[in-house]
Design an enzyme around this catalytic site. Structure first.
Site, PDB file in Angstrom:
ATOM      1  N   HIS A   1     -21.891 -38.885-107.432  1.00 21.88           N
ATOM      2  CA  HIS A   1     -20.620 -37.988-107.226  1.00 21.88           C
ATOM      3  C   HIS A   1     -19.447 -38.894-107.325  1.00 21.88           C
ATOM      4  O   HIS A   1     -19.585 -40.441-106.893  1.00 21.88           O
ATOM      5  CB  HIS A   1     -20.594 -37.474-105.915  1.00 21.88           C
ATOM      6  CG  HIS A   1     -19.416 -36.355-105.866  1.00 21.88           C
ATOM      7  ND1 HIS A   1     -18.333 -36.644-105.966  1.00 21.88           N
ATOM      8  CD2 HIS A   1     -19.747 -35.071-105.915  1.00 21.88           C
ATOM      9  CE1 HIS A   1     -17.610 -35.728-105.786  1.00 21.88           C
ATOM     10  NE2 HIS A   1     -18.046 -34.374-105.963  1.00 21.88           N
TER      11      HIS A   1
ATOM     12  N   GLY B   1       0.083 -47.150 -96.547  1.00 20.50           N
ATOM     13  CA  GLY B   1      -0.775 -48.432 -96.507  1.00 20.50           C
ATOM     14  C   GLY B   1      -0.425 -49.216 -97.466  1.00 20.50           C
ATOM     15  O   GLY B   1       0.294 -49.383 -98.352  1.00 20.50           O
TER      16      GLY B   1
ATOM     17  N   PHE C   1      -6.548 -54.296-101.944  1.00 22.63           N
ATOM     18  CA  PHE C   1      -8.132 -53.911-101.973  1.00 22.63           C
ATOM     19  C   PHE C   1      -8.822 -54.165-100.898  1.00 22.63           C
ATOM     20  O   PHE C   1      -8.956 -55.126-100.226  1.00 22.63           O
ATOM     21  CB  PHE C   1      -8.762 -54.395-103.199  1.00 22.63           C
ATOM     22  CG  PHE C   1     -10.017 -54.009-103.444  1.00 22.63           C
ATOM     23  CD1 PHE C   1     -10.472 -52.532-103.532  1.00 22.63           C
ATOM     24  CD2 PHE C   1     -11.267 -54.795-103.476  1.00 22.63           C
ATOM     25  CE1 PHE C   1     -11.671 -52.034-103.874  1.00 22.63           C
ATOM     26  CE2 PHE C   1     -12.482 -54.575-103.762  1.00 22.63           C
ATOM     27  CZ  PHE C   1     -12.651 -52.975-103.981  1.00 22.63           C
TER      28      PHE C   1
ATOM     29  N   GLY D   1     -12.741 -49.141 -99.235  1.00 20.59           N
ATOM     30  CA  GLY D   1     -12.010 -48.754-100.334  1.00 20.59           C
ATOM     31  C   GLY D   1     -10.720 -48.036 -99.943  1.00 20.59           C
ATOM     32  O   GLY D   1      -9.859 -48.374 -99.079  1.00 20.59           O
TER      33      GLY D   1
END
Ligand code: ZN
Length: 622
Positions: free
Chosen positions: A83, A164, A168, A173
């Site tokens: 997914h 935010g 990275f 994530g």
């Protein structure tokens, strides 16, 4: 007291290690007031869909705790699955269930995003109803590039996160949060084992529609010949019209059938921005926010239409069911019933109940259990599996367990008569108002469909709707009044050792007393509305119901008078003179208004009654 329920459906990027999922769901259930409804892990997708509900504040807190925990226990650097995903908590939508709007849910998403960005320092994107731009409303667009492309995406100023840092975080994530409408999974069952029958109707219903055909030789659409666009000939999928140009066909679809051709084609993966000659023609389906396929269910030995309704406020299940019943009949088939998979919001089922009551020429404003029962029977919801309202319906009205209102009439009267101060006048005032509302509703519902003018019809329907609402509210107030002093009594037990403790205790006691005033004030205000509903029902109602309406009116007044007396007696210990003066003024004004209404309505009712008595002897002489 308002009753608010929001659903939250976060998806976590872990579907195989159930111990780690348990750590996350434990963080959710640790928040008081949150109910975990479902945990659905998928091994292939390596993803778990979690569903929980509650009032907005605890749900928001639980969502934050879940995102925080997932960021700690999951590691995206080693995640693989079928997914698409971008973060440890991949998506986190808030869904309105009861007493809350979609816009308020979008605000919850923004609050979650802001806190995650600030406290966890994760990049956050908003989508769907909470999106900061139209482009970001589509989840697939926001998630494009997935986790693997996130580092690059964050460098692009066009894809700066909504909250935010644009930095990275390889472990967690990014979070995508937003708001969407409740999804109802709804199946309609046919009296056939043939999946093709179900598919044929499903394709007529769904927004995506079907490949267009012409020249059918049977009621089944698929018996026709497929159509394709050709240069200079652009056939309409929904009628026999052929346009000379694509633009001409677009205008025709919009004007004659009310749909956007480009959207229909894009749902079927055809880009109308390019040349469409040679492409298949599509026929638009009947309903937006509707996905449907046909399948065969071996357990039931029957074919079903399996439907997802993504906005029941626009496309409600009963509309889809009625269209299916009609199309089934055209094809020599019968709908034996339908099935809600998972849960359904109370309002969706109540709306269906009201729809069928209106169809049956009955008042749609009846007690909640009758309303839901009508929906279940009319839609055949218990056809293939039992339908338990308490387990299937989300956001049911607040109900008291083991309250005074659960006693029989005899037990309640006996309980009142005992030598204990509660239940007392406050509870009885609320009960009187509830009974008055019941009578007002009865008078209005008896008149429904038999009134003299459309204005009277609208008035009695309005009276019935208000009375049902007031009745349910005042029934809760019977127990609320008895419990109104709990806060005050708790405050009295606070320590009073130091001067600071004494002051805190006194302040808490004053707060408790103010609360004990608000409950009877709410009863008095609701009882005034009961009087208005009884008056409205009497004016538009049947002559034979005059005395019932008058009794309802008097009960409403008794409740109002009782509520005001209870406000006044509770004011005596309140030390805030502004609060006391304000409350006294409000009570005096409400009482004045109620007395005027009572006198006028009684004069009207007594006048009607006298008229009926005068007519009687003449009738007998005939
Ligand atoms: Zn047409």
């Amino acid at each position: 007291m308002s009753h608010r329920v929001v659903e939250c459906v976060p998806n976590f990027s872990e579907g195989r290690d159930l111990a780690r999922i348990k750590v996350i769901t434990d963080a959710i259930t640790a928040v008081p007031g949150v109910r975990l409804l479902d945990v659905d892990p998928g091994a292939d997708t390596n993803r778990t869909v979690v569903t929980f509900v509650g009032a907005p504040e605890p749900v928001l807190e639980a969502a934050f705790q879940a995102v925080k925990t997932a960021a700690q226990v999951l590691d995206m650097a080693s995640h693989h699955g079928a997914h698409p995903r971008m973060g440890a908590t991949d998506v986190c939508p808030f869904v309105p269930v009861e007493g809350i709007t979609l816009e308020e849910c979008a605000e919850l998403a923004r609050q979650l995003g802001e806190r995650v960005g600030r406290e966890l320092e994760l990049p956050v994107y908003l989508y769907e109803k909470a999106a900061s731009s139209p482009e970001r409303s589509n989840l697939a667009v926001v998630r494009k590039g997935e986790y693997e492309g996130l580092a690059e995406k964050l460098k692009d100023p066009h894809w700066a996160p909504d909250y935010g840092p644009a930095r990275f975080n390889p472990k967690a994530g990014a979070l995508i949060t937003g708001a969407r409408e409740f999804l109802i999974a709804y199946n309609i069952t046919l009296n056939s084992r043939d999946k093709a029958h179900a598919t044929d109707i499903a394709f007529e219903l769904r927004e995506k529609g079907r490949v267009a055909r012409r020249g059918q030789t049977s009621p089944f659409y698929s018996s026709g010949k497929e159509l394709r666009y050709a240069e200079g000939c652009y056939p309409c999928g929904n009628c026999g019209f052929d346009a000379a140009s694509f633009a001409g066909l677009e205008a025709h679809c919009r004007d004659q059938h009310g749909y956007e051709l480009r959207r229909l084609l894009s749902l079927n993966d055809i880009d109308a921005g390019k040349e469409v000659a040679g492409q298949k023609v599509y026929k638009a389906g009947l309903f937006t926010y509707c996905k449907a396929i046909g399948w065969y269910v071996d357990t039931y030995k029957r074919a079903q239409l399996s439907i997802n309704l993504t906005n029941y406020k626009v496309t409600p299940p009963q509309a889809v069911l009625e269209a299916t019943r009609k199309m089934a009949a055209d094809r020599g088939l019968v709908v034996t019933g339908s099935e809600i998979v998972g849960l359904v919001p109370f309002q969706a089922l109540a709306q269906a109940g009201r729809f069928y009551l209106k169809q049956q020429g009955k008042s749609p404003f009846v007690p909640v259990p009758d309303l839901l029962e009508n929906a279940v029977f009319s839609m055949g919801l218990a056809d293939v599996a039992p339908f338990e309202i308490d387990k299937k319906v989300l956001g049911l009205p607040r109900k008291l367990e083991h309250g005074l209102v659960d006693l029989t009439s005899v037990e309640l009267v006996d309980e009142v008569s005992r030598d204990t101060p509660a239940p007392g006048g406050g509870s009885i005032a609320a009960l009187a108002g509830a009974l008055g509302a019941g009578l007002a509703s009865m008078v209005a519902n008896l008149a429904q469909g038999k009134t003299r003018t459309p204005q009277d019809e609208a008035a009695v329907l309005d009276a019935a709707e208000q009375s049902q609402r007031l009745k349910d509210l005042l029934i809760l107030a019977v127990d609320d009044d008895t419990n109104a002093f709990n806060g005050y009594m708790e405050a009295r037990r606070l320590p009073q050792g130091t001067a600071g403790e004494k002051a805190a205790r006194e302040a808490a006691m004053q707060e408790g007393l103010k609360r004990a005033v608000e409950v009877p004030w709410a009863t008095a205000s609701a009882c005034f509305e009961v009087m208005r509903a009884a008056d409205l029902a009497m004016a538009g109602g049947l002559a034979a119901s005059i005395t019932d309406a008058l009794v309802g009116l008097q009960m409403g007044f008794a409740g109002l008078r009782g509520g005001i007396w209870n406000v006044l007696i509770n004011l005596k210990d309140i030390t805030d003179p502004a609060f006391t003066a304000d409350m006294q003024g409000r009570c005096a004004r409400l009482l004045d208004e109620a007395q005027v209404l009572l006198e006028r309505a009684m004069a009207y009712g007594d006048g009607k009654l006298a008229g009926m008595l005068e007519k009687k002897p003449r009738k007998e002489q005939k």
